[in-house]
Every structure is written in C-alpha cells, then in structure tokens.
Design an enzyme around this catalytic site. Structure first.
Site, PDB file in Angstrom:
ATOM      1  N   LEU A  91      36.629  42.593  42.891  1.00 36.78           N
ATOM      2  CA  LEU A  91      37.151  41.335  43.442  1.00 36.78           C
ATOM      3  C   LEU A  91      38.676  41.323  43.536  1.00 36.78           C
ATOM      4  CD1 LEU A  91      34.731  38.890  41.575  1.00 36.78           C
ATOM      5  CD2 LEU A  91      34.518  39.761  43.924  1.00 36.78           C
ATOM      6  N   MET A 144      40.451  42.461  48.785  1.00 38.32           N
ATOM      7  CA  MET A 144      39.421  42.662  49.816  1.00 38.32           C
ATOM      8  C   MET A 144      38.080  42.068  49.392  1.00 38.32           C
ATOM      9  SD  MET A 144      40.572  44.134  52.569  1.00 38.32           S
ATOM     10  CE  MET A 144      39.145  44.874  53.354  1.00 38.32           C
ATOM     11  N   ARG A 194      35.121  44.468  37.330  1.00 39.17           N
ATOM     12  CA  ARG A 194      35.189  45.203  36.058  1.00 39.17           C
ATOM     13  C   ARG A 194      35.841  44.339  34.984  1.00 39.17           C
ATOM     14  NH1 ARG A 194      38.610  50.676  35.982  1.00 39.17           N
ATOM     15  NH2 ARG A 194      40.184  49.194  36.700  1.00 39.17           N
ATOM     16  N   VAL A 232      35.673  48.465  45.502  1.00 38.89           N
ATOM     17  CA  VAL A 232      36.636  48.944  44.503  1.00 38.89           C
ATOM     18  C   VAL A 232      37.497  50.040  45.106  1.00 38.89           C
ATOM     19  CG1 VAL A 232      35.032  48.361  42.646  1.00 38.89           C
ATOM     20  CG2 VAL A 232      35.188  50.735  43.437  1.00 38.89           C
ATOM     21  N   ALA A 236      38.841  53.277  46.311  1.00 37.77           N
ATOM     22  CA  ALA A 236      38.048  54.455  46.714  1.00 37.77           C
ATOM     23  C   ALA A 236      38.367  55.638  45.804  1.00 37.77           C
ATOM     24  CB  ALA A 236      38.364  54.801  48.169  1.00 37.77           C
ATOM     25  N   GLY A 258      42.165  44.277  56.968  1.00 34.32           N
ATOM     26  CA  GLY A 258      42.952  43.885  55.809  1.00 34.32           C
ATOM     27  C   GLY A 258      42.399  42.636  55.156  1.00 34.32           C
ATOM     28  N   LYS A 280      35.440  54.498  60.982  1.00 40.99           N
ATOM     29  CA  LYS A 280      36.563  53.752  60.396  1.00 40.99           C
ATOM     30  C   LYS A 280      37.783  54.661  60.230  1.00 40.99           C
ATOM     31  CE  LYS A 280      39.016  50.607  58.200  1.00 40.99           C
ATOM     32  NZ  LYS A 280      39.685  51.063  57.057  1.00 40.99           N
ATOM     33  N   GLU A 330      45.136  53.980  64.881  1.00 41.18           N
ATOM     34  CA  GLU A 330      46.145  52.993  64.455  1.00 41.18           C
ATOM     35  C   GLU A 330      47.488  53.703  64.188  1.00 41.18           C
ATOM     36  OE1 GLU A 330      44.675  50.467  61.184  1.00 41.18           O
ATOM     37  OE2 GLU A 330      46.578  50.829  60.175  1.00 41.18           O
ATOM     38  N   TYR A 331      47.446  54.858  63.560  1.00 45.11           N
ATOM     39  CA  TYR A 331      48.675  55.641  63.336  1.00 45.11           C
ATOM     40  C   TYR A 331      49.324  55.977  64.677  1.00 45.11           C
ATOM     41  CZ  TYR A 331      48.050  57.025  58.337  1.00 45.11           C
ATOM     42  OH  TYR A 331      47.954  57.073  56.979  1.00 45.11           O
ATOM     43  N   LYS A 379      48.491  56.214  53.308  1.00 47.18           N
ATOM     44  CA  LYS A 379      47.478  56.262  52.257  1.00 47.18           C
ATOM     45  C   LYS A 379      46.511  57.416  52.454  1.00 47.18           C
ATOM     46  CE  LYS A 379      47.034  51.427  50.792  1.00 47.18           C
ATOM     47  NZ  LYS A 379      46.003  50.383  50.919  1.00 47.18           N
TER      48      LYS A 379
HETATM   49  P1  NBP Z   1      42.035  48.111  45.285  1.00 46.69           P
HETATM   50  O1  NBP Z   1      41.846  49.304  46.151  1.00 46.69           O
HETATM   51  O2  NBP Z   1      43.387  47.767  44.832  1.00 46.69           O
HETATM   52  O3  NBP Z   1      41.074  48.276  44.008  1.00 46.69           O
HETATM   53  C1  NBP Z   1      41.076  47.322  42.982  1.00 46.69           C
HETATM   54  C2  NBP Z   1      39.671  47.008  42.567  1.00 46.69           C
HETATM   55  O4  NBP Z   1      38.975  48.198  42.131  1.00 46.69           O
HETATM   56  C3  NBP Z   1      39.646  46.056  41.376  1.00 46.69           C
HETATM   57  O5  NBP Z   1      38.542  45.193  41.537  1.00 46.69           O
HETATM   58  C4  NBP Z   1      39.434  47.003  40.204  1.00 46.69           C
HETATM   59  O6  NBP Z   1      38.886  46.386  39.066  1.00 46.69           O
HETATM   60  C5  NBP Z   1      38.459  47.951  40.795  1.00 46.69           C
HETATM   61  N1  NBP Z   1      38.276  49.223  40.090  1.00 46.69           N
HETATM   62  C6  NBP Z   1      39.114  50.276  39.926  1.00 46.69           C
HETATM   63 BR1  NBP Z   1      40.837  50.311  40.490  1.00 46.69          BR
HETATM   64  N2  NBP Z   1      38.577  51.296  39.253  1.00 46.69           N
HETATM   65  C7  NBP Z   1      37.358  50.880  38.926  1.00 46.69           C
HETATM   66  C8  NBP Z   1      36.292  51.467  38.190  1.00 46.69           C
HETATM   67  N3  NBP Z   1      36.403  52.692  37.688  1.00 46.69           N
HETATM   68  N4  NBP Z   1      35.174  50.750  38.022  1.00 46.69           N
HETATM   69  C9  NBP Z   1      35.054  49.511  38.530  1.00 46.69           C
HETATM   70  N5  NBP Z   1      36.008  48.905  39.249  1.00 46.69           N
HETATM   71  C10 NBP Z   1      37.148  49.572  39.440  1.00 46.69           C
HETATM   72  O7  NBP Z   1      41.373  46.822  45.988  1.00 46.69           O
HETATM   73  P2  NBP Z   1      41.477  46.312  47.509  1.00 46.69           P
HETATM   74  O8  NBP Z   1      42.849  46.448  48.049  1.00 46.69           O
HETATM   75  O9  NBP Z   1      40.812  44.994  47.476  1.00 46.69           O
HETATM   76  O10 NBP Z   1      40.568  47.336  48.323  1.00 46.69           O
HETATM   77  C11 NBP Z   1      39.192  47.539  48.019  1.00 46.69           C
HETATM   78  C12 NBP Z   1      38.671  48.655  48.898  1.00 46.69           C
HETATM   79  O11 NBP Z   1      38.787  48.258  50.258  1.00 46.69           O
HETATM   80  C13 NBP Z   1      39.424  49.974  48.778  1.00 46.69           C
HETATM   81  O12 NBP Z   1      38.532  51.041  48.889  1.00 46.69           O
HETATM   82  C14 NBP Z   1      40.356  49.945  49.951  1.00 46.69           C
HETATM   83  O13 NBP Z   1      40.727  51.241  50.372  1.00 46.69           O
HETATM   84  C15 NBP Z   1      39.516  49.239  50.980  1.00 46.69           C
HETATM   85  N6  NBP Z   1      40.269  48.571  52.034  1.00 46.69           N
HETATM   86  C16 NBP Z   1      41.397  47.885  51.762  1.00 46.69           C
HETATM   87  C17 NBP Z   1      42.091  47.226  52.766  1.00 46.69           C
HETATM   88  C18 NBP Z   1      43.321  46.439  52.472  1.00 46.69           C
HETATM   89  O14 NBP Z   1      43.924  45.940  53.424  1.00 46.69           O
HETATM   90  N7  NBP Z   1      43.717  46.264  51.228  1.00 46.69           N
HETATM   91  C19 NBP Z   1      41.610  47.280  54.068  1.00 46.69           C
HETATM   92  C20 NBP Z   1      40.448  47.956  54.329  1.00 46.69           C
HETATM   93  C21 NBP Z   1      39.789  48.605  53.293  1.00 46.69           C
HETATM   94  P3  NBP Z   1      39.873  45.700  37.964  1.00 46.69           P
HETATM   95  O15 NBP Z   1      40.240  44.373  38.529  1.00 46.69           O
HETATM   96  O16 NBP Z   1      39.018  45.612  36.769  1.00 46.69           O
HETATM   97  O17 NBP Z   1      41.038  46.612  37.818  1.00 46.69           O
END
Ligand code: NBP
Length: 473
Positions: A10, A13, A33, A74, A76, A130, A182, A189-190, A260
C-alpha cells in the site's frame, strides 16, 4: 461478508489502486507488510468505499471471495517473489495472484509457469499512469491465462481509463506478455521524451528561443497531430520559474537524467530479438551520457563548430515535423519489437489493441495512437507502421524538414541522436541496396562465413587466400 478483490502493498501505487477499486463499488481487502500504511489508508479514505483491512496475509487471504483475486503492488524484485510464495501457500487452485508491479517479463514467465503447476493463475499486469493513473484510471496490460481474464477483466476494465468509452485495459496474452508490453510502453516513453528534449534543445540553441517562448511552441504543437500528455506537460515544465532564483526551472535542474531500468530492459530484449529499436536505444544512451560528469567536464575543451545561432522562428515548423517523423519511427520500432516477441513467445499479440489501451491513462497517451490502431485495423500483417498510408504520407511531408533539422543540428554542434538515428533508420529501410553486401564480403574474407548471390540460389564462398575463385558451399 467477503471482499471482491485484495491489494497487498500500500505504497503510493497500491493505495491509489485500492481506492480506485473501492470507488467503483468493489469490496477491497487491503494489506501492507508494515501495518501502519493499512491503518492510514482506512483512516484517511475509508469513507470512499468498502475496505477490509488485514494486519497479516492469513487474514487478508481469508477475507477474499472465492476464487480469490489478490493484486500485489510491492517493489519489484526479490520482495515480489517472497510475497507470491506466501500468498500461494495460503491459496487454492483456481485462485488468482496479480503482480501489478514493474516486473521483468522473464520473471513473470518463470512465476507464471511455477504457479500454473500448482493450479494458481498468475497474472503479470503492467500498470501505467503513475499514482494519478492508479487512482483515476490507469492503462492496464494484463498477461496470463484467458480463464483468469474472465474473472479479472471486467474489474480491470472498470477501473481503467476510458477513451471514447473504450477501456484502456484488455487481455494482452499468455504469461509475460502483459509485462513485456508495459516494458515496451516505457521504452517508447523514453524515446518520446528524448525527441521532445532534442526539439527543445535545438530550438533554444539554433533559434535562441527562451524556455517561456518554447512553452508556447509546445502548447501550439499540442493543438495538432502531436497532441499528447508528454507535449502538454513539456509546456508546463518549460513555463515553470524557480521561486528562489527567478530563473526558468529547467535551467536550475541538474542536467543528468536518471533511469529505473525499463528502457534498458527494452533495449536488451530488442538485442536478443534482433529488432532495431534505435529510437529507444539512443534515448537510453543519451541518459547514460548525461550521467558522466567527469567525461563531460573533460570534453568541454574539445573543438566545436564556429557557427552560432542560425535560424529564427522559421525552424520551429521544421523541428515539429522532424519530431513527428522521428516519433513515427520510434513507435514503428517498438511495435516491431512486440510483433517479434509475439512470434518468439507464441503470444498472438493484437498490436492494434495495444495502441488502443495506450490511448488513455498512461504516460504516452496521445491522439497519435488512434492512427496506429487504424493502421492495424486496416492490415493486421502490416510489415512496418512506416508504410501505413497515414504514416507514409506524414513522413513524405516531413522528410525535407527532417533532413534540414538534422543537418542544422550537425552544423551547429547540437546533438540530436533521436532525430538523426530515426532518419538513418528511415533511409536504411528505404534503400534498394544496402552496404550489407560489403559486410557479407568482409565476413567471407576473414571468416569464410559465406554469402548468397542476387542472381542464383545457394551459398557461396570465395577462396580469398588462394586463387580467389568462387565455390558453392
Ligand atoms: P514501491 O516500489 O516504493 O514499494 C513499496 C512497497 O513495497 C511498500 O508497500 C513496501 O512495504 C513493499 N515491500 C517492499 Br519495498 N519489500 C517488501 C517485501 N519483501 N515484502 C512485502 N512488501 C514489501 O511502491 P510504489 O511506488 O507504490 O510501486 C509499487 C509497484 O508499482 C512497483 O513495482 C513499481 O515499480 C510499480 N509502478 C510504480 C509506478 C509509480 O509511478 N510509482 C508506476 C507504475 C508501476 P512497507 O510499507 O512495509 O515497506
């Protein structure tokens, strides 16, 4: 009272995706988590719909309707594998695990195969747009079994962006197909951003236009065939004035572009597949070049041309055309890569449908994508997008300007790897005879690699070190 679907992870995203689901009337199980994020979500946004907060994965899974649908959002990588393993252990055959993170498609293929053995559907869903998209309607690219899409598709289409009433989500194909598409989206996009940056740079250097004036230029362009989210926000960024210094923000931002990794993945895959995605590759390399400050400092003393600014506003229209032509090339290459992957992995991708779901919600959303969809509607087996009537016509109209822009850039020493390589690609494909014949001759000379002839069947080798007679191999 069980939840329709669950989201674990949570951060920005996952939280926004869960809210989007809840706002569309679905009961959403939510888990993270560290439980703080779960509580914060329910406290702040609980009024938006029906949330089922869970402090641990056991109660998260137990709160889901059967067949269970759980989305993982979470970071990746290794964390994703850990979460999948823990979820799978709690699930039953027929349940569905969706990875909405930015996984590499090969990881998704591996995970899908492993879970299929256990009767669990694994869906690798690319999600673009995003945080804002996740909340208000992203573009969603799900890959996995057809059967899983029957249970998941209606929900995903419901929460996705809509363009002309058509959802920006569709079944992409088996196993890693969704994450592959994707990835190519991000690669494109790049390329788009690189071409925009080159347009800005060249017009600033060659025509002496200020960032504020250029914001106006991009705003005008956004009213025409270039209309897109990225052109729109380029105007916003160029217009921004730094509060502290009073200078254009673009002049106080460090000129080192980060990445990234999805652009790099796209190029790596293209190298494996043998598809020339020069637009994306040049964009990735241009970012890499910007990230070497020592080399750049050392190279500042190297000789450059004497010529200074060369043009006034008359270059604006030429650059617009060069940008459009180069963009057509970059997209043609990205779609070629998807076609090649589809053949390689047996995905049966519908390329027109991919253009359709990129029209809204995602970063490369643009009017232009309608043209691509139309091109594939007319001919599903199009050998290259460049020859689709709408694009062939646009390229014919643009090519004089395109050549002028590349020549001008070379003359005054402004790097335009995107424009230049796109033009080289265009001219390369157009050529009746390529110098690849000489390359084949050289390969045969030093390595007896053989060659084929234009005038007869068979494989030939010239005895270069002996009597130089040709033999059929
Ligand atoms: P993040 O990529 O910053 O990940 C944070 C989340 O991952 C938190 O909920 C964290 O839990 C959890 N997490 C981690 Br770190 N390690 C974990 C583990 N070993 N077990 C369980 N949970 C774990 O979050 P985001 O920016 O919301 O992106 C989520 C996904 O969406 C990623 O794969 C990202 O590449 C993709 N994405 C992001 C965007 C964007 O614009 N940000 C766009 C498209 C796709 P915690 O809170 O307990 O630390």
């Amino acid at each position: 009272d069980l939840a329709d679907i669950g989201v674990t992870g949570l951060a920005v995203m996952g939280r926004n995706l869960a809210r989007n689901l809840a706002r569309h009337g679905y009961g959403v199980a939510v888990h993270n988590r560290s439980a703080g994020k779960t509580r914060a979500l329910v406290e702040e946004f609980g009024h938006e719909g029906t949330f089922h907060p869970a402090e641990d994965l056991e109660s998260f899974v137990a709160s889901l309707k059967r067949p269970r649908r759980a989305i993982i959002m979470v970071k990746a990588g290794a964390g994703t594998d850990a979460v999948i393993e823990r979820l799978a252990a709690l699930m039953e055959p027929g349940d569905m695990i969706v990875d909405g993170g930015n996984a590499h498609f090969e990881d998704t293929r591996r995970r899908e195969a492993a879970l299929r053995e256990r009767g669990i559907h694994f869906v690798g869903a690319g999600i673009s747009g995003g945080e804002e998209g996740a909340l208000n309607g992203p573009s969603i690219m799900p890959g996995g079994s057809r059967e899983s899409y029957e249970a998941l598709g209606p929900i995903l289409e419901d929460i996705a962006a809509k363009v002309d009433g058509v959802p920006c989500a569709t079944y992409v194909g088996p196993d890693g197909a969704g994450h592959f598409v994707k990835m190519v989206h991000n690669g494109i996009e790049y390329a788009d951003m690189q071409l925009i940056a080159e347009s800005y740079d060249l017009l600033r250097q060659a025509s002496g236009l200020s960032p504020a004036e250029l914001a106006g230029v991009f705003r005008e362009w956004n009213a025409g065939e270039l209309e897109s989210y990225l052109i729109e926000i380029t105007a916003e960024v160029l217009d921004q004035v730094d509060a502290g210094t009073g200078r254009p923000l673009v002049d106080v931002i460090v000129d080192r572009a980060e990445q990234k990794g999805t652009g790099r993945w796209t190029v790596q895959s293209a190298l494996e597949l043998g598809v020339p995605v020069t637009g994306i590759a040049e964009a990735v390399f241009a970012r890499a070049l910007s990230g070497h400050p020592e080399q750049r400092a050392a190279a500042r003393s190297l000789a450059g041309p004497d010529e200074g600014p060369v043009a006034g506003r008359e270059l604006v229209e030429d650059v617009r055309r060069a940008l459009y032509a180069s963009k057509i090339v970059a997209y043609a290459q990205g779609f070629d890569q998807m076609a090649a992957a589809s053949r390689e992995y047996g995905w049966d991708l519908d390329l027109g449908a991919m253009a359709t779901i990129w029209r809204g919600g995602c970063i490369i959303r643009a009017r232009f994508l309608d043209r691509i969809r139309e091109a594939y509607d007319e001919n599903r087996e199009l050998p290259t997008l460049l020859t689709a009537p709408a694009f062939a016509g646009a390229l014919a109209e643009a090519q004089d300007s395109w050549r002028k822009v590349v020549a001008t850039a070379a003359r005054i020493g402004v790097p335009t790897p995107g424009f230049s390589s796109a033009l080289a690609y265009y001219d390369g494909l157009r050529r009746d005879r390529l110098p690849a014949s000489l390359i084949q001759g050289l390969r045969d000379y030093f390595g007896a690699h053989t060659y084929q002839r234009v005038d007869k069947e068979g494989v030939f080798h010239t005895d270069w070190s002996g009597d130089r007679a040709e033999h059929q191999a």
